[in-house]
Design an enzyme around this catalytic site. Structure first.
Site, PDB file in Angstrom:
ATOM      1  N   ASN A 228     -44.731   9.650 -35.295  1.00 48.40           N
ATOM      2  CA  ASN A 228     -45.020  10.888 -34.576  1.00 48.40           C
ATOM      3  C   ASN A 228     -43.849  11.860 -34.548  1.00 48.40           C
ATOM      4  O   ASN A 228     -44.005  13.008 -34.115  1.00 48.40           O
ATOM      5  CB  ASN A 228     -45.467  10.590 -33.145  1.00 48.40           C
ATOM      6  CG  ASN A 228     -46.849   9.972 -33.078  1.00 48.40           C
ATOM      7  OD1 ASN A 228     -47.597   9.990 -34.049  1.00 48.40           O
ATOM      8  ND2 ASN A 228     -47.188   9.407 -31.937  1.00 48.40           N
TER       9      ASN A 228
ATOM     10  N   ARG B 124     -45.757   3.847 -34.475  1.00 49.08           N
ATOM     11  CA  ARG B 124     -46.373   5.168 -34.330  1.00 49.08           C
ATOM     12  C   ARG B 124     -45.441   6.156 -33.646  1.00 49.08           C
ATOM     13  O   ARG B 124     -45.479   7.359 -33.930  1.00 49.08           O
ATOM     14  CB  ARG B 124     -47.682   5.037 -33.554  1.00 49.08           C
ATOM     15  CG  ARG B 124     -48.806   4.437 -34.393  1.00 49.08           C
ATOM     16  CD  ARG B 124     -50.061   4.262 -33.583  1.00 49.08           C
ATOM     17  NE  ARG B 124     -51.184   3.843 -34.429  1.00 49.08           N
ATOM     18  CZ  ARG B 124     -52.344   3.411 -33.963  1.00 49.08           C
ATOM     19  NH1 ARG B 124     -52.526   3.333 -32.653  1.00 49.08           N
ATOM     20  NH2 ARG B 124     -53.307   3.053 -34.783  1.00 49.08           N
TER      21      ARG B 124
ATOM     22  N   TYR C 223     -48.925   9.358 -12.888  1.00 48.65           N
ATOM     23  CA  TYR C 223     -48.965   8.368 -13.975  1.00 48.65           C
ATOM     24  C   TYR C 223     -48.389   7.014 -13.568  1.00 48.65           C
ATOM     25  O   TYR C 223     -48.639   6.010 -14.237  1.00 48.65           O
ATOM     26  CB  TYR C 223     -48.160   8.863 -15.189  1.00 48.65           C
ATOM     27  CG  TYR C 223     -48.623  10.131 -15.827  1.00 48.65           C
ATOM     28  CD1 TYR C 223     -49.867  10.700 -15.554  1.00 48.65           C
ATOM     29  CD2 TYR C 223     -47.792  10.791 -16.725  1.00 48.65           C
ATOM     30  CE1 TYR C 223     -50.256  11.880 -16.155  1.00 48.65           C
ATOM     31  CE2 TYR C 223     -48.182  11.974 -17.335  1.00 48.65           C
ATOM     32  CZ  TYR C 223     -49.408  12.514 -17.044  1.00 48.65           C
ATOM     33  OH  TYR C 223     -49.782  13.683 -17.641  1.00 48.65           O
TER      34      TYR C 223
END
Length: 374
Positions: free
Chosen positions: A301, A297, A112
C-alpha cells in the site's frame, strides 16, 4: 517553503488568536460561491484569487517521505495508516511494521479503541512520540456538551500517552452542534492540545456553513475519495480554500477490485490494483490512509517505485461511478447544514436506526464502516 496564508474569515468572540489577528489586519470576509441563488456569482478573477493549493514537500515522488504543508504551516505526512480494527497484539505489530517501513502518519479515533495500540506500536518500532503524526477524532456522542468534548480529547491523550495530538477531527457532521463543537476545537488547538484541527465526512454545504458563521475553515477534511468515487467538486473546494483532502477507504475496502478497468491496468503495468489506487490518490495531492493488518499489504500500500503518466491518470478518472464503500458515514456529507449546525439530528436523519449489529460483519450497521480492512 512558506506556508499558505489562511483563507478563512475571522470569527467573532474569543475563539482564537489567528482570527483576531485577521480582524486586526482588516479582513472583511467575502461571499460564498456555494450559497443560495440570491448570492452573486464570483468572477473568474475572484475565483483565481481565492485559489490556494497546498504545498507538497520532500521525496522524489508523492508518497512516503513527502509532507503536505497545511494552511497554518504544520507538515503532515502524505501517506498514513488507518487503524480502525487494528486491536490487540496483531494490531500493535501491524502498526510497528508500518512505522518501520516508513509510514509516519497513523489515523485513529477514540471510537476505534486503537489509541493504546498506536502508543505501543510506536514503542515497538523504536520511535519516539514526536516522530509520528497522530490523527484522532472526538467521540460522536461527546457532542452532547462541551465538557464531554474536552473529556473525549482528555481520554485520547491518556490512551496515546501524550500531551497533544497532531490532528484532532470532528468525526462526522451527524454528531451535531457543529458550530459550537468546532469553535471549541479551535480553542483546544489554541491551548496547545492539538497542533491542527479538522473534520471528517463534511460536504461543501457544511464547510460553507462554518465559513459563513465566521469560523475558520478546517485544515483537513477526511472523506471517502478513491478511483471509483472522486467527488471533484468537493476536492476543488478543498484546493480553493487550502483544505487538505485526507482519503479514508482509498481502496474502497477492496470491494471494487476485479470489477473495473483498474484490474486490466494493473495487469498491463505489473502492479496490483491497490498500488494503482494509492498511487493515483498520492499524485492527486491527497493524503490516503489505507488500513491493513497484513504486513505484506501494508508494504504494498506504499505504492512506491513507480509513477502514473497523464494518460494513465486520465484513464483512472473514467472509473468514477460514485461508489461508496462506507455506506453509513460517507452519505452524511449531504446532510443539510441547518440540521447539524446547532442541534443533534435524530438518527432517522442519517440512518442511525437501521438494524444490524456486530463488529466486522456486513450487516448494514454503522459499525461496519470502521471494522473491515484491505
Amino acid at each position: 517553503m512558506a506556508a499558505v496564508a489562511d483563507d478563512s474569515p475571522p470569527s467573532r468572540g474569543r475563539w482564537g488568536r489567528a482570527r483576531r489577528e485577521a480582524c486586526a489586519q482588516g479582513y472583511g470576509g467575502r461571499r460564498s460561491r456555494w450559497g443560495s441563488d440570491a448570492k452573486a456569482e464570483k468572477t473568474s478573477a475572484q475565483e483565481e484569487e481565492d485559489f490556494r493549493p497546498l504545498v507538497l514537500e520532500g521525496g522524489p515522488r508523492p508518497g512516503v517521505g513527502c509532507f503536505l504543508r497545511l494552511r497554518r504551516g504544520l507538515r503532515m505526512p502524505q501517506l498514513g495508516l488507518g487503524s480502525g480494527g487494528l486491536e490487540g497484539r496483531e494490531g500493535r505489530e501491524a502498526i510497528a511494521a508500518a512505522l518501520r517501513a516508513g509510514y509516519r502518519l497513523i489515523d485513529t479515533a477514540l471510537y476505534y479503541r486503537t489509541e493504546k495500540e498506536i502508543a505501543a506500536g510506536i514503542r515497538l518500532a523504536g520511535l519516539s512520540r514526536s516522530e509520528v503524526f497522530i490523527s484522532t477524532k472526538v467521540l460522536q456522542k461527546a457532542h452532547a456538551s462541551n465538557a464531554q468534548v474536552r473529556e473525549s480529547l482528555k481520554e485520547s491523550l491518556k490512551n496515546l500517552g501524550s500531551n497533544y495530538v497532531d490532528l484532532y477531527l470532528i468525526h462526522n457532521p451527524r454528531a451535531g452542534r457543529i458550530k459550537e463543537v468546532w469553535a471549541l476545537l479551535l480553542q483546544l488547538r489554541d491551548e496547545g492540545l492539538a497542533r491542527a484541527v479538522g473534520v471528517s465526512n463534511f460536504g461543501i454545504a457544511q464547510l460553507e456553513g462554518l465559513r459563513e458563521a465566521g469560523l475558520e475553515l478546517p485544515e483537513v477534511n477526511q472523506i471517502e475519495v478513491h478511483c471509483w468515487r472522486q467527488l471533484p467538486e468537493v476536492t476543488a473546494y478543498h484546493e480553493r480554500h487550502g483544505i487538505a483532502t485526507m482519503t479514508m477507504a482509498p481502496l474502497a475496502r477492496g470491494r471494487m477490485f476485479g470489477h473495473s478497468d483498474l484490474a486490466k491496468m494493473a495487469e498491463e503495468l505489473g502492479r496490483s490494483e491497490a498500488e494503482l489506487a494509492i498511487r493515483w490518490s498520492l499524485q492527486k495531492g491527497f493524503v490516503p490512509i489505507p488500513k491493513s493488518i497484513n504486513s505484506r499489504r501494508i508494504l504494498q500500500n506504499m505504492a512506491d517505485g513507480f509513477d502514473l503518466n497523464q494518460r494513465q491518470m486520465d484513464r483512472i478518472a473514467q472509473l468514477d461511478s460514485g461508489y461508496m464503500s462506507c455506506t453509513m458515514a460517507s452519505p452524511c456529507h449531504e446532510l443539510a447544514w441547518e440540521l447539524v449546525a446547532d442541534s443533534i439530528p435524530h438518527p432517522d436523519a442519517w440512518g442511525g436506526n437501521r438494524k444490524g449489529k456486530g463488529r466486522g460483519k456486513h450487516t448494514g450497521s454503522w459499525t461496519d464502516d470502521y471494522q473491515t480492512w484491505w
